[in-house]
Structure formats: C-alpha cells, structure tokens
Design a protein around this motif. Structure first.
Motif, PDB file in Angstrom:
ATOM      1  N   PRO A   1      -9.723   0.478  12.070  1.00 30.68           N
ATOM      2  CA  PRO A   1      -9.776   1.866  12.544  1.00 30.68           C
ATOM      3  C   PRO A   1      -8.387   2.453  12.824  1.00 30.68           C
ATOM      4  CG  PRO A   1     -11.464   0.582  13.613  1.00 30.68           C
ATOM      5  CD  PRO A   1     -10.615  -0.394  12.828  1.00 30.68           C
ATOM      6  N   HIS A   2      -7.429   1.596  13.125  1.00 33.59           N
ATOM      7  CA  HIS A   2      -6.052   1.999  13.427  1.00 33.59           C
ATOM      8  C   HIS A   2      -5.295   2.475  12.176  1.00 33.59           C
ATOM      9  CE1 HIS A   2      -2.143   1.754  15.441  1.00 33.59           C
ATOM     10  NE2 HIS A   2      -1.711   1.094  14.399  1.00 33.59           N
ATOM     11  N   ALA A   3      -5.654   1.934  11.002  1.00 35.11           N
ATOM     12  CA  ALA A   3      -4.938   2.208   9.756  1.00 35.11           C
ATOM     13  C   ALA A   3      -5.849   1.819   8.601  1.00 35.11           C
ATOM     14  CB  ALA A   3      -3.643   1.400   9.712  1.00 35.11           C
ATOM     15  N   PHE A   4      -6.251   2.802   7.784  1.00 34.96           N
ATOM     16  CA  PHE A   4      -7.235   2.495   6.756  1.00 34.96           C
ATOM     17  C   PHE A   4      -6.981   3.255   5.466  1.00 34.96           C
ATOM     18  CE2 PHE A   4      -8.988   5.710   9.617  1.00 34.96           C
ATOM     19  CZ  PHE A   4      -9.436   6.707   8.767  1.00 34.96           C
ATOM     20  N   THR A   5      -7.762   2.899   4.438  1.00 37.44           N
ATOM     21  CA  THR A   5      -7.678   3.504   3.109  1.00 37.44           C
ATOM     22  C   THR A   5      -9.006   4.197   2.790  1.00 37.44           C
ATOM     23  OG1 THR A   5      -8.495   1.506   2.046  1.00 37.44           O
ATOM     24  CG2 THR A   5      -6.087   1.704   2.304  1.00 37.44           C
ATOM     25  N   PHE A   6      -9.075   4.848   1.630  1.00 34.16           N
ATOM     26  CA  PHE A   6     -10.328   5.487   1.227  1.00 34.16           C
ATOM     27  C   PHE A   6     -11.481   4.482   1.142  1.00 34.16           C
ATOM     28  CE2 PHE A   6      -7.648   8.717  -1.221  1.00 34.16           C
ATOM     29  CZ  PHE A   6      -7.755   9.668  -0.231  1.00 34.16           C
TER      30      PHE A   6
ATOM     31  N   ALA B   1       0.853  -1.188   0.000  1.00 34.89           N
ATOM     32  CA  ALA B   1       0.000   0.000   0.000  1.00 34.89           C
ATOM     33  C   ALA B   1       0.890   1.240   0.000  1.00 34.89           C
ATOM     34  CB  ALA B   1      -0.902   0.001   1.228  1.00 34.89           C
ATOM     35  N   ASN B   2       0.426   2.300  -0.645  1.00 30.75           N
ATOM     36  CA  ASN B   2       1.258   3.509  -0.704  1.00 30.75           C
ATOM     37  C   ASN B   2       0.683   4.673   0.093  1.00 30.75           C
ATOM     38  OD1 ASN B   2      -0.839   4.208  -2.387  1.00 30.75           O
ATOM     39  ND2 ASN B   2       0.386   4.235  -4.249  1.00 30.75           N
ATOM     40  N   TYR B   3      -0.397   4.432   0.826  1.00 33.85           N
ATOM     41  CA  TYR B   3      -0.913   5.471   1.706  1.00 33.85           C
ATOM     42  C   TYR B   3      -1.726   4.839   2.828  1.00 33.85           C
ATOM     43  CZ  TYR B   3      -5.651   4.980  -0.148  1.00 33.85           C
ATOM     44  OH  TYR B   3      -6.883   4.484  -0.488  1.00 33.85           O
ATOM     45  N   VAL B   4      -1.886   5.609   3.895  1.00 33.27           N
ATOM     46  CA  VAL B   4      -2.692   5.155   5.026  1.00 33.27           C
ATOM     47  C   VAL B   4      -3.274   6.373   5.745  1.00 33.27           C
ATOM     48  CG1 VAL B   4      -0.737   5.090   6.659  1.00 33.27           C
ATOM     49  CG2 VAL B   4      -2.743   3.625   7.050  1.00 33.27           C
ATOM     50  N   PHE B   5      -4.490   6.214   6.225  1.00 33.22           N
ATOM     51  CA  PHE B   5      -5.154   7.223   7.055  1.00 33.22           C
ATOM     52  C   PHE B   5      -5.299   6.706   8.478  1.00 33.22           C
ATOM     53  CE2 PHE B   5      -7.186   8.643   3.018  1.00 33.22           C
ATOM     54  CZ  PHE B   5      -6.918   9.997   3.120  1.00 33.22           C
ATOM     55  N   TRP B   6      -5.385   7.631   9.435  1.00 28.61           N
ATOM     56  CA  TRP B   6      -5.779   7.325  10.803  1.00 28.61           C
ATOM     57  C   TRP B   6      -6.190   8.627  11.469  1.00 28.61           C
ATOM     58  CZ3 TRP B   6      -0.858   8.009   9.263  1.00 28.61           C
ATOM     59  CH2 TRP B   6      -0.004   8.784  10.051  1.00 28.61           C
TER      60      TRP B   6
ATOM     61  N   ASP C   1     -11.931   1.525   2.338  1.00 30.82           N
ATOM     62  CA  ASP C   1     -12.191   0.815   3.596  1.00 30.82           C
ATOM     63  C   ASP C   1     -11.869   1.747   4.753  1.00 30.82           C
ATOM     64  OD1 ASP C   1     -12.916  -1.811   2.528  1.00 30.82           O
ATOM     65  OD2 ASP C   1     -10.847  -1.828   1.790  1.00 30.82           O
ATOM     66  N   SER C   2     -12.696   2.765   4.916  1.00 33.88           N
ATOM     67  CA  SER C   2     -12.403   3.820   5.882  1.00 33.88           C
ATOM     68  C   SER C   2     -13.266   3.705   7.128  1.00 33.88           C
ATOM     69  CB  SER C   2     -12.585   5.182   5.224  1.00 33.88           C
ATOM     70  OG  SER C   2     -13.873   5.293   4.670  1.00 33.88           O
ATOM     71  N   PHE C   3     -12.843   4.453   8.146  1.00 29.87           N
ATOM     72  CA  PHE C   3     -13.504   4.431   9.444  1.00 29.87           C
ATOM     73  C   PHE C   3     -13.700   5.850   9.959  1.00 29.87           C
ATOM     74  CE2 PHE C   3     -11.604   0.376   8.831  1.00 29.87           C
ATOM     75  CZ  PHE C   3     -12.506  -0.523   9.388  1.00 29.87           C
ATOM     76  N   ALA C   4     -14.769   6.052  10.698  1.00 29.97           N
ATOM     77  CA  ALA C   4     -15.041   7.326  11.356  1.00 29.97           C
ATOM     78  C   ALA C   4     -14.161   7.423  12.601  1.00 29.97           C
ATOM     79  CB  ALA C   4     -16.526   7.392  11.742  1.00 29.97           C
ATOM     80  N   PRO C   5     -14.052   8.603  13.184  1.00 31.78           N
ATOM     81  CA  PRO C   5     -13.219   8.757  14.382  1.00 31.78           C
ATOM     82  C   PRO C   5     -13.597   7.812  15.533  1.00 31.78           C
ATOM     83  CG  PRO C   5     -13.794  10.916  13.519  1.00 31.78           C
ATOM     84  CD  PRO C   5     -14.584   9.904  12.725  1.00 31.78           C
ATOM     85  N   ASP C   6     -14.858   7.418  15.595  1.00 28.32           N
ATOM     86  CA  ASP C   6     -15.279   6.510  16.676  1.00 28.32           C
ATOM     87  C   ASP C   6     -15.010   5.038  16.354  1.00 28.32           C
ATOM     88  OD1 ASP C   6     -17.223   5.828  14.819  1.00 28.32           O
ATOM     89  OD2 ASP C   6     -18.909   6.486  16.063  1.00 28.32           O
ATOM     90  N   GLY C   7     -14.403   4.758  15.186  1.00 34.52           N
ATOM     91  CA  GLY C   7     -14.051   3.393  14.817  1.00 34.52           C
ATOM     92  C   GLY C   7     -15.108   2.659  14.006  1.00 34.52           C
ATOM     93  N   THR C   8     -16.240   3.290  13.758  1.00 38.25           N
ATOM     94  CA  THR C   8     -17.270   2.644  12.947  1.00 38.25           C
ATOM     95  C   THR C   8     -16.925   2.789  11.468  1.00 38.25           C
ATOM     96  OG1 THR C   8     -18.623   4.650  12.905  1.00 38.25           O
ATOM     97  CG2 THR C   8     -19.088   3.032  14.656  1.00 38.25           C
ATOM     98  N   PRO C   9     -17.293   1.805  10.664  1.00 37.11           N
ATOM     99  CA  PRO C   9     -17.008   1.907   9.229  1.00 37.11           C
ATOM    100  C   PRO C   9     -17.655   3.153   8.623  1.00 37.11           C
ATOM    101  CG  PRO C   9     -17.625  -0.325   9.795  1.00 37.11           C
ATOM    102  CD  PRO C   9     -17.900   0.529  11.019  1.00 37.11           C
ATOM    103  N   ALA C  10     -16.939   3.789   7.713  1.00 38.71           N
ATOM    104  CA  ALA C  10     -17.433   4.970   7.000  1.00 38.71           C
ATOM    105  C   ALA C  10     -17.540   4.603   5.528  1.00 38.71           C
ATOM    106  CB  ALA C  10     -16.483   6.151   7.191  1.00 38.71           C
ATOM    107  N   ARG C  11     -18.376   5.283   4.821  1.00 35.95           N
ATOM    108  CA  ARG C  11     -18.535   5.021   3.389  1.00 35.95           C
ATOM    109  C   ARG C  11     -17.940   6.164   2.584  1.00 35.95           C
ATOM    110  NH1 ARG C  11     -21.622   0.913   1.597  1.00 35.95           N
ATOM    111  NH2 ARG C  11     -21.867   1.973  -0.383  1.00 35.95           N
ATOM    112  N   THR C  12     -17.172   5.813   1.572  1.00 41.03           N
ATOM    113  CA  THR C  12     -16.727   6.802   0.592  1.00 41.03           C
ATOM    114  C   THR C  12     -17.570   6.587  -0.656  1.00 41.03           C
ATOM    115  OG1 THR C  12     -14.974   5.307  -0.135  1.00 41.03           O
ATOM    116  CG2 THR C  12     -14.386   6.999   1.496  1.00 41.03           C
ATOM    117  N   ARG C  13     -17.450   7.476  -1.610  1.00 33.24           N
ATOM    118  CA  ARG C  13     -18.386   7.417  -2.735  1.00 33.24           C
ATOM    119  C   ARG C  13     -18.222   6.181  -3.609  1.00 33.24           C
ATOM    120  NH1 ARG C  13     -16.051  12.642  -4.210  1.00 33.24           N
ATOM    121  NH2 ARG C  13     -14.076  12.079  -5.080  1.00 33.24           N
ATOM    122  N   SER C  14     -17.051   5.552  -3.666  1.00 31.41           N
ATOM    123  CA  SER C  14     -16.905   4.342  -4.475  1.00 31.41           C
ATOM    124  C   SER C  14     -15.666   3.581  -4.043  1.00 31.41           C
ATOM    125  CB  SER C  14     -16.807   4.692  -5.959  1.00 31.41           C
ATOM    126  OG  SER C  14     -15.537   5.256  -6.248  1.00 31.41           O
ATOM    127  N   LYS C  15     -15.475   2.423  -4.622  1.00 30.49           N
ATOM    128  CA  LYS C  15     -14.309   1.592  -4.323  1.00 30.49           C
ATOM    129  C   LYS C  15     -13.157   1.887  -5.297  1.00 30.49           C
ATOM    130  CE  LYS C  15     -15.870  -1.071  -1.009  1.00 30.49           C
ATOM    131  NZ  LYS C  15     -15.246  -1.188   0.268  1.00 30.49           N
TER     132      LYS C  15
END
Length: 181
Positions: A156-161, A124-129, A163-177
């Motif tokens: 929730p510790h390390a995610f991508t667009f 992977a070449n990027y990560v969000f948290w 497969d993303s997570f909200a600040p509370d750790g719940t899955p978040a949805r982005t507009r597409s895969k």
C-alpha cells in the motif's frame, strides 16, 4: 478524499541537451504528451519547474513539489549539459482514470517507443501511492517510494498498476496484468 500520486523515472540513452534526432524527438513529444494527459479525466496536477529550462532539473525551483531528487541508481550527469533522465510527479483522482490516460492515445504511442530513448535499468520506472487531498507530494517522496518498491515489492505504501491498492490499503484490481511499465 485521497489523491493518487504518481512518480516516474527513466534513464535516457543520451543527455537532454544532446542535439541528436532521437533526443530532440523525445523532448519535443513530451510537451504534446503532457498537454494530452493534463486534459484527461482524473488528472489533477503535475510538478512544473518555475523556469522550465531544458535539463536544469536539479537547479530548478519546484515550489511545493520540493527539491528535485533522483533514485540512488541514477549515475549520470546533474548539469543541464549532462542530465540524462526523465522524471515526472503528478496527482490523479483515481487509479482507473490514470491507467486509462497513460495507456491510451499519444502517451501509449510514446510508451511503445520508450526503449528507443531509455536504457533498461532493471529497476521499476514508476510508482503510485495515496496522499491526502491537502498534500502535495515532493520529489523526495517519489524517489523514496520507488526505491521501496524496488527493494520490497508492491505494498500500500508503493505500488504499480497490476499490484495496486485502494486508499484504505486493501488490494485493488486493474483490468489486467499487462500494465507493468
């Protein structure tokens, strides 16, 4: 309110100090890309070296962003003459705004050319948290999160667009895969 940290890492096909046209082109477009991103809604800050010298990533003073670090799979040079990588560390207010900034305009144009400049590493070449609003993420944090993502997949510790997570750790949805980096 939590802030979104983003670490990106790529292995260049040639060192930053290489005078060939493709390397110069990549380096030269970087300033314009960061200029546009820094004006995007949701953008807060990015790691900048005190000296900002080309290729001196490992020796640079990064202030609150900590000592420069790279993933264990990076096996190229670490001197200004041999460094063959591009890495960023930035803060955003919101995942949707970060996605919009990264996948539009000049940055999108650069992404479309990434394989002209970067090796395909299989990592992977990027990560969000998420970080607290008073926290400045360090380079080591980004490396640790990227390695966790590669070893264990998104969480929730390390995610991508996609497969993303909200600040509370719940899955978040982005507009597409389609946003897989």
């Amino acid at each position: 309110m939590p802030q979104l940290a983003l670490y990106t890492f790529g292995v260049l096909k040639s060192p930053l100090a290489d005078p060939t046209p493709l390397t110069r082109e990549f380096y030269d477009i970087g300033g314009a890309v960061y200029g546009k991103l820094s004006q995007a809604p949701g953008y807060l800050a990015h790691a900048e070296a005190a000296g900002g010298d080309r290729g001196s990533l490992f020796e640079a003073d990064w202030g609150a962003w900590g000592e420069f670090a790279v993933p264990t799979w990076y096996d190229k040079g670490r001197t200004p003459e041999t460094t063959a990588l591009a890495a960023t560390l930035s803060l955003w207010t919101d995942l949707r705004l970060a996605v919009d900034a990264i996948y539009t305009g000049l940055h999108r144009e650069a992404l479309n050319r990434r394989y002209d400049w970067f090796e395909r590493t299989g990592h992977a070449n990027y990560v969000f948290w998420w970080v607290s609003d008073d926290e400045t993420p360090a380079w080591r944090d980004g490396v640790s999160r990227l390695e966790h993502l590669n070893d264990h997949g998104p969480a929730p510790h390390a995610f991508t667009f996609p497969d993303s997570f909200a600040p509370d750790g719940t899955p978040a949805r982005t507009r597409s895969k389609r946003h897989t980096g």
